[in-house]
Design a protein around this motif. Structure first.
Motif, mmCIF file in Angstrom:
data_model
loop_
_atom_site.group_PDB
_atom_site.id
_atom_site.type_symbol
_atom_site.label_atom_id
_atom_site.label_comp_id
_atom_site.label_asym_id
_atom_site.label_seq_id
_atom_site.Cartn_x
_atom_site.Cartn_y
_atom_site.Cartn_z
ATOM 1 N N GLN A 309 62.563 15.590 32.842
ATOM 2 C CA GLN A 309 62.267 16.046 34.202
ATOM 3 C C GLN A 309 61.510 14.985 35.015
ATOM 4 N N ASP A 317 64.932 11.827 42.438
ATOM 5 C CA ASP A 317 64.013 12.756 41.793
ATOM 6 C C ASP A 317 62.882 13.119 42.746
ATOM 7 N N CYS A 318 61.973 13.969 42.275
ATOM 8 C CA CYS A 318 60.890 14.469 43.121
ATOM 9 C C CYS A 318 59.645 13.596 43.073
ATOM 10 N N TYR A 320 57.728 13.069 40.287
ATOM 11 C CA TYR A 320 56.717 13.680 39.434
ATOM 12 C C TYR A 320 55.881 12.644 38.690
ATOM 13 N N ALA A 348 58.866 17.419 50.926
ATOM 14 C CA ALA A 348 59.295 17.558 49.532
ATOM 15 C C ALA A 348 58.801 18.859 48.914
ATOM 16 N N CYS A 351 60.148 20.607 45.776
ATOM 17 C CA CYS A 351 59.846 20.111 44.429
ATOM 18 C C CYS A 351 58.691 20.859 43.773
ATOM 19 N N PRO A 354 57.930 23.695 39.692
ATOM 20 C CA PRO A 354 59.025 23.571 38.723
ATOM 21 C C PRO A 354 58.749 24.447 37.505
#
Length: 376
Positions: A309, A317-318, A320, A348, A351, A354
């Protein structure tokens, strides 16, 4: 000495003038409660509700040279309108409502609403509301909660209670804990429910100057263990600002004491014993620990635990892997471990929250907080 005393008297007088006035009375034959905040420059802000309907009507206007008030209702920021005219009389106000829908002026009479006159409530959870805001208390004392469904969750019976106007609902725990613990837990849950009801009405007031408001809440119990009770309180709202918003404001309690817990009670990524400076009112003095210690540690831990992830360098991607998104996490306890939700800037926000960002209890136990005795 005379000058100092004179200055103090002036400051006291200004504070008195600026203090909101709490009033009760009638618009026509309908009972109302009103709050007026008259600034020293004559600007007036306020709100009132009809006791039958409970919803706020925003007031704004100006004190005139003769001491009277000219107030508009639910005005947009570019509007000017006089819907209510009030003049002082015997410590209160009298006047008329002559809004856009009035066929003729409707008499208004208002008198000070002293705390000694407020109705009593058998609900002890309203005491904090009464102390914080007489206006909110006087609305909520007329809003009895209604029993909802019962359900079994993790070996406990939960009784849900609904507030019909705001649709705010929260449960009470009926069994599975010692009676003293049940009383403390349920008292805190009840106080939190009224706090959310107040937030609903505040949101409605904010939206009254714009295109309306929306406030929807989802409550999810995540853990009811012999040591911890943890619940997510997720709200989607629009209160008249530029954009709708959402957020989770969970509540985690120690079962034995009913005391609300902080993240550092369960998890500590720093050296030595958890020590975070707090002000006299309980607020954090600073957030250097989150920025310098917790966020980088969480990036490393989550990357190790959830490599699929967290993909550094992937433009899709976010992000992270960025410590900044882990500085201010929303958290709650689950049977599997601590859920830690990162936070993002508006562009964002999708996001956030999660499903995978759980720190297993086995990892938490390697980095216990101030209350290691509460860990499973």
């Amino acid at each position: 000495m005379y000058k100092t005393s004179g200055l103090l008297l002036l400051l006291v007088a200004q504070a008195v003038l600026a203090a909101p006035q709490l009033l009760q009375g009638k618009v026509g034959q309908a009972a109302v409660v009103m709050e007026l905040d008259i600034a020293t420059d004559g600007q007036v802000e306020g709100r009132y509700f009809y006791r039958k309907h409970h919803r706020d009507i925003a007031l704004s206007g100006q004190r005139q040279a003769d001491g009277s008030l000219q107030l508009g209702e639910n005005l947009r920021y570019d509007e000017q309108r006089n819907d209510i005219t009030l003049r002082p009389q015997n410590g209160g106000w009298v006047g008329a409502w002559h809004g856009p829908k009035a066929s003729k002026p409707v008499p208004v009479s208002l008198t000070p609403y002293a705390a000694a006159q407020w109705p009593a409530s058998s609900d002890a959870a309203l005491n904090p509301v009464r102390q914080r805001s007489g206006y909110d208390y006087l609305r909520m004392v007329d809003l009895p909660l209604k029993p909802g469904k019962r359900e079994r969750v993790q070996g406990h019976t939960l009784q849900w209670w609904d507030e019909p106007v705001s649709k705010i609902r929260l449960f009470r725990v009926l069994d599975g804990y010692p009676q003293a613990s049940l009383q403390r837990i349920n008292q805190l849950l009840a106080e939190r429910q009224w706090q959310e009801v107040a937030s609903y009405f505040d949101c409605q007031l904010g939206g009254s100057r714009n295109s309306g408001a929306d406030f929807e809440q989802t409550v999810t119990p995540h853990l009811l263990s012999n040591k911890l009770l943890s619940v997510s309180i997720f709200t989607s709202y629009y209160c008249g600002g530029a954009h709708p918003d959402f957020g989770d404001n969970p509540l985690t309690l120690e079962v034995a004491s009913g005391k609300p817990l902080q993240l550092e009670d369960l998890l500590w990524a720093g050296k030595g014993k958890p020590q975070l400076a707090r002000k006299a009112n309980g607020e954090r003095a600073d957030y250097q620990y989150e920025e310098s210690v917790l966020a980088p540690w969480l990036v490393n831990a989550m990357t190790r635990l959830h490599p699929a992830q967290i993909k550094p360098g992937n433009e899709d991607d976010c992000g992270y892997s960025d410590p900044q998104v882990w500085q201010f996490v929303s958290w709650y306890a689950t049977p599997q471990g601590l859920y830690l939700g990162p936070s993002f800037a508006r562009v964002a926000r999708a996001c956030e929250y999660p499903a995978w960002s759980v720190l297993p209890w086995s990892v938490v136990k390697q980095h216990p907080g101030a209350r290691p005795d509460l860990l499973p």
